[in-house]
Structure formats: structure tokens, C-alpha cells
Enzyme design. Structure first.
Site, PDB file in Angstrom:
ATOM      1  N   GLY A 322     -10.877 -20.254  39.304  1.00 28.89           N
ATOM      2  CA  GLY A 322      -9.909 -19.210  39.615  1.00 28.89           C
ATOM      3  C   GLY A 322     -10.432 -17.902  39.053  1.00 28.89           C
ATOM      4  O   GLY A 322     -10.897 -17.016  39.767  1.00 28.89           O
ATOM      5  N   CYS A 391       8.966  -1.958  24.340  1.00 27.42           N
ATOM      6  CA  CYS A 391       9.577  -1.829  23.020  1.00 27.42           C
ATOM      7  C   CYS A 391       9.142  -2.970  22.134  1.00 27.42           C
ATOM      8  O   CYS A 391       9.947  -3.844  21.785  1.00 27.42           O
ATOM      9  CB  CYS A 391      11.087  -1.786  23.160  1.00 27.42           C
ATOM     10  SG  CYS A 391      11.568  -0.305  24.013  1.00 27.42           S
TER      11      CYS A 391
HETATM   12  N1  LLP Z   1      -7.728 -26.227  37.815  1.00 25.74           N
HETATM   13  C1  LLP Z   1      -6.723 -26.578  37.006  1.00 25.74           C
HETATM   14  C2  LLP Z   1      -6.184 -27.932  37.091  1.00 25.74           C
HETATM   15  C3  LLP Z   1      -6.199 -25.661  36.094  1.00 25.74           C
HETATM   16  O1  LLP Z   1      -5.217 -26.023  35.290  1.00 25.74           O
HETATM   17  C4  LLP Z   1      -6.747 -24.363  36.035  1.00 25.74           C
HETATM   18  C5  LLP Z   1      -6.222 -23.377  35.088  1.00 25.74           C
HETATM   19  C6  LLP Z   1      -7.783 -24.025  36.912  1.00 25.74           C
HETATM   20  C7  LLP Z   1      -8.254 -24.986  37.792  1.00 25.74           C
HETATM   21  C8  LLP Z   1      -8.404 -22.669  36.963  1.00 25.74           C
HETATM   22  O2  LLP Z   1      -8.977 -22.284  35.758  1.00 25.74           O
HETATM   23  P1  LLP Z   1      -9.884 -20.965  35.712  1.00 25.74           P
HETATM   24  O3  LLP Z   1     -11.145 -21.226  36.486  1.00 25.74           O
HETATM   25  O4  LLP Z   1      -9.100 -19.843  36.329  1.00 25.74           O
HETATM   26  O5  LLP Z   1     -10.101 -20.731  34.268  1.00 25.74           O
HETATM   27  N2  LLP Z   1      -3.309 -18.045  31.706  1.00 25.74           N
HETATM   28  C9  LLP Z   1      -4.566 -18.395  31.062  1.00 25.74           C
HETATM   29  C10 LLP Z   1      -5.333 -19.385  31.865  1.00 25.74           C
HETATM   30  C11 LLP Z   1      -4.573 -20.651  32.151  1.00 25.74           C
HETATM   31  C12 LLP Z   1      -5.359 -21.559  33.045  1.00 25.74           C
HETATM   32  C13 LLP Z   1      -4.553 -22.720  33.457  1.00 25.74           C
HETATM   33  N3  LLP Z   1      -5.221 -23.606  34.336  1.00 25.74           N
HETATM   34  C14 LLP Z   1      -5.373 -17.120  30.841  1.00 25.74           C
HETATM   35  O6  LLP Z   1      -4.880 -16.052  31.172  1.00 25.74           O
HETATM   36  O7  LLP Z   1      -6.473 -17.167  30.319  1.00 25.74           O
END
Ligand code: LLP
Length: 463
Positions: A322, A391
Site C-alpha cells: 500500500g 487544540c
Molecule cells: N496487507 C495487510 C493484511 C495489511 O494489514 C496491511 C497494512 C497491508 C497489506 C499494507 O501495508 P503497507 O504496504 O501499506 O505497509 N496506519 C499505519 C499502517 C497500518 C498498516 C496496516 N496494515 C501507518 O500509518 O503507518
């Protein structure tokens, strides 16, 4: 993670405070291509241009704050992932990083599949024409309605996350007269090097079924017995913002061991494995992410080698990046408001957004870079903290960075690498309106998600 000691050229302080900063870049006007989207550069007048559109006209036409996404860069990164894995593997873009209908269309056109993790993401994907069989449905607590919707739509796979869900999905599929393709998400006991709250594959957490104690093998046993399910593979996701491939190596080894166990016990060779997402990007010049082709080669080699040793046919691999696709393709454009120098400390630069458009700094202590983008400057570097208008004193966008000392209210500054998990985690805290997402390409700017309005807020407030 403090990077280095006190930099040269301090402002507003004889001694600089402790912080997360490295020395200021030799040229504050330079834009490190590692952290900025592909088509970003400076015009002759010093203003930054992206996708052939300059930030001053973007701000005039669309206001600030705004997320600006470089469509060509997004498509190029999606293509790079697709071609790195070739036709023998599937790339599922993780919609949680950022999803909109335009993004779904870009992905579809570039030949990627899509991972969704809620009814809302599924609805967005379907409404923009992503073929259902190219969608994977994730989540640790999918509701029966969401499961039914996904099965009725004909999603390509549902990733089962618990023993209860195995039964639930089988039951719903059967009641609809269908056999649903599923994977089982397991936790392999690997904790990738990352922030505690976003690491996932260690066992003490809510996702997946632990490999330990034979639980994953038991889940497979149950899934294979249920008529409503067609078990196609095993899924593992080990964390986020990972640079080191060794976590994937251990994960692949353990997933393949399970495949071998399944073959030995049931005489079935599952045809697919999914190694999840989590590949890191550069938020600052100190980060060194790998290229998709290196990652693809490393993952394919690991799985092939492990399968040879286990005498298994190599399964079809899928991955779910992602952040690595969308993260670097966007920046957040802000207008500078109040500037408050604190003697002996640093200068607080307030912008017209904040933790409502980027919660990552407050939540994960994430590091970001920032640059003056409406003009260049030859002024000395000053140590700043970029803060929002909320805030709350934790409302920090960039904890420690350098901007030119002649920075003034009305200047435009931009924070790069905000394409992932910023708009998708945005809130209305303090009833601040969520910014638009503006896509730029070949000299044209198009709003793909419009700015929220006060009417939007009040429409939900029916009391
Ligand atoms: N596949 C699964 C099953 C996942 O749970 C996730 C991310 C991805 C793929 C994609 O991961 P990426 O390639 O985007 O790192 N909010 C957090 C990240 C949470 C990711 C949750 N799962 C942040 O802002 O760093």
C-alpha cells in the site's frame, strides 16, 4: 530515533535542543528525489511544480491544506510493482493506504488487484468498476453483512482471520449457494522492525491465527472440511515500514513449512501464498527503501528455494503493498500561519491543517520532511517544528526540521510522502474540514476527493 548531534547554523538558539534532526541540508531549496514525487521540481521563479502544475496556482484554485497526488508517479509505481512480479504473481494494492474511485480506476488500468478491509472500501472498489474477482477482502472482524456483500459481489478471495470466521464465511457462502475462495491469515511469530503499534505478525495481537501450537494447522483442517469454502492459500503480513527483508525470509520459511504439513496430512498442495505488504518508503533523506524489482526477486527467490527444499510445487505468490505505491506520490500543501520563535528552543510554524490530516506523527512518532515550496530562499536555516491548528499540544506534523529563517505567514510549505495513511486516517477533530485530494498530470489538476465543507459536517449532525 535521534539521528545526529547538533547541526551547524543554528537560529534563535546558541545551543540547539535535543531532537530528531540531522544537520540541515546544504541547500534548503533542494528537493531530495527520494522523498518527493517523481515529477516534482522548481520553476524558474523558484516555486515548486508537480505534474506540470505549480503549487501557487494549486493553492489558489483548490485552497490549502490539500493533498496533491502525482498521477503519473502513482501509475509508474503501480506498473513497476506489477512488472517486477511478472505474470506469475499478483500484486494487490492495499486500499487502506489511500482509496478513492480515481485510484481504483488507475489500478485497474495498470493491471493491479485490490485488497480491501471494510464494507466501505469494498463499495468504493465496486463502484469504480474494479472486477470483483480481483478483490481480496480482509479484516479481523468482518460483519456478517460485509461477508454476505463480498460473497454476493463475487470477490476473488476472503482472507479468514479467526476460527469463528471460518465457520461464519462457510455458512454464509453455503446459504447463498456458493463456494467462496479463501485464504487463512496466520501469524508466523515474526515481528518486523517497526513501530510497536503497527507490527503485526507476532502472536500477542488481534490479527490472524497463530502458527504456534498447531492452531494454523487446525484452522486448515476445519476449512478443508467445509463445503462453502475453497481454501486456496495461506496469508501472512508481518508489519509496516519494513526495510529489512529478513523478516519476510523467516515468514516465507514458516508459511512453506505449513504448506508442507498440509500436503503431508491432507495430500493437498495449496496453490497460493500471500506475503502481505509492509515495504518501507523514504519519509526523510535518511531512509533507503528497496526498489520493487529487488523486493520481487528477494521474495520469489525465498519462496522458490523453500519450496524446493520442501519438495513442493512453488505456489503463486501475491503481495499487498500500500504505502510503497501511494506513499511517495503525494505531498500535503499547507499555508504558513503563525510563526512563534521560542528562544533557546525552536521556532513553531503553524499551518492550516495538522493532526486531522496527518495523525502519523502524533500516533507513531513518525518522521517527515518539509520544504518551502512557493519560492526559494537564501536565508539561514532555522530549526522548526511544524504544528497544526488543533487544540492539542501533540498536534505536530513535522517534529524537527529546517526551513529558511525568512519564512513568513502566507508562504506555502509542503510535507512530502504523505500519500499513504494520511487522507485515509484523517479526522474532523475540532470540526476541521478534511482536505481535498488533487491529482495532477500533464499540466492539469483534477480534484479526485473534494474538500469537506461545513455543510458536509452539518448534514451528519441531524439533532
Ligand atoms: N496487507 C495487510 C493484511 C495489511 O494489514 C496491511 C497494512 C497491508 C497489506 C499494507 O501495508 P503497507 O504496504 O501499506 O505497509 N496506519 C499505519 C499502517 C497500518 C498498516 C496496516 N496494515 C501507518 O500509518 O503507518
Amino acid at each position: 530515533m535521534s539521528r545526529s548531534a547538533h547541526p551547524a547554523g543554528p537560529r534563535h538558539a546558541d545551543v540547539l535542543p535535543e531532537g530528531h534532526y540531522s544537520a540541515p541540508a546544504a541547500d534548503l531549496n533542494a528537493l531530495d528525489p527520494k522523498v518527493w514525487a517523481e515529477t516534482v521540481g522548481r520553476d524558474a521563479d523558484g516555486a515548486v511544480r508537480v505534474g506540470g502544475v505549480d503549487v501557487k496556482s494549486l493553492a489558489e484554485q483548490h485552497g490549502t491544506p490539500a493533498y496533491v497526488i502525482d498521477e503519473a508517479d502513482f501509475r509508474a509505481r503501480a506498473r513497476a510493482w506489477r512488472s517486477a512480479f511478472g505474470t506469475e504473481a499478483d500484486v494487490f494494492y492495499a486500499g487502506k493506504a489511500f482509496l478513492s474511485r480515481a485510484v481504483v480506476r488507475w489500478l485497474h488500468e495498470e493491471g493491479l488487484n485490490l485488497d480491501v478491509c471494510s464494507g466501505g472500501e469494498l463499495a468504493t472498489a465496486l463502484s469504480a468498476g474494479m472486477p470483483a474477482d480481483r478483490i481480496a477482502f480482509h479484516g479481523n472482524n468482518k460483519s456478517p453483512r460485509e461477508i454476505q456483500r463480498a460473497i454476493e459481489a463475487g470477490v476473488g478471495r476472503i482472507v479468514l482471520d479467526s476460527f469463528q470466521e471460518i465457520v461464519r464465511v462457510a455458512h454464509i457462502a453455503q446459504s447463498l449457494g456458493k463456494r467462496q475462495r479463501v485464504q487463512i491469515r496466520i501469524t508466523v511469530g515474526v515481528e518486523a522492525h517497526t513501530h510497536e503499534f503497527i507490527a503485526t505478525a507476532h502472536e500477542d495481537q488481534k490479527f490472524g491465527i497463530p502458527l504456534a501450537g498447531g492452531q494454523a494447522a487446525e484452522a486448515v483442517r476445519r476449512a478443508l472440511q467445509l463445503d462453502g469454502l475453497e481454501l486456496i492459500g495461506i496469508h501472512s503480513h508481518i508489519g509496516s515500514q519494513i526495510f529489512d527483508m529478513s523478516g519476510f525470509e523467516v515468514a516465507a520459511h514458516r508459511v512453506v513449512s505449513l504448506l508442507k504439513e498440509i500436503r503431508d496430512e491432507h495430500g493437498v498442495e495449496l496453490p497460493e501464498i500471500d506475503l502481505g505488504g509492509g515495504l518501507g518508503i523514504a519519509y526523510t533523506s535518511a531512509d533507503d527503501p528497496r526498489e520493487p524489482h529487488e523486493i520481487a526477486k528477494a521474495l520469489t527467490d525465498i519462496v522458490t528455494r523453500e519450496c524446493e527444499v520442501a519438495r513442493l510445487r512453488t505456489p503463486r505468490i501475491s503481495v499487498e503493498p500500500g504505502r510503497a505505491i501511494v506513499g511517495p506520490t503525494a505531498f500535503t500543501l499547507y499555508e504558513v500561519g503563525t510563526i512563534k520563535p521560542l528562544d533557546g528552543l525552536r521556532t513553531y510554524v503553524s499551518v492550516d491543517g495538522g493532526m486531522s490530516d496527518n495523525i502519523r506523527t502524533a500516533l507513531y512518532d513518525a518522521e517527515y520532511s518539509v520544504a518551502l515550496v512557493s519560492r526559494t530562499s537564501d536565508a539561514e536555516p532555522m530549526l522548526v517544528r511544524v504544528v497544526g491548528k488543533h487544540c492539542e499540544s501533540g498536534d505536530i506534523v513535522v517534529k524537527d526540521a529546517f526551513l529558511p529563517a525568512d519564512l513568513a505567514p502566507g508562504d506555502l510549505i509542503a510535507v512530502p510522502a504523505t500519500g499513504a495513511y494520511c487522507r485515509s486516517m484523517a479526522s474532523n477533530y475540532n470540526h476541521v474540514l478534511r482536505p481535498p485530494v488533487v491529482a495532477v498530470r500533464d499540466g492539469e489538476a483534477k480534484v479526485i476527493v473534494r474538500r469537506e465543507t461545513e455543510e458536509d459536517l452539518l448534514r451528519l449532525d441531524v439533532g
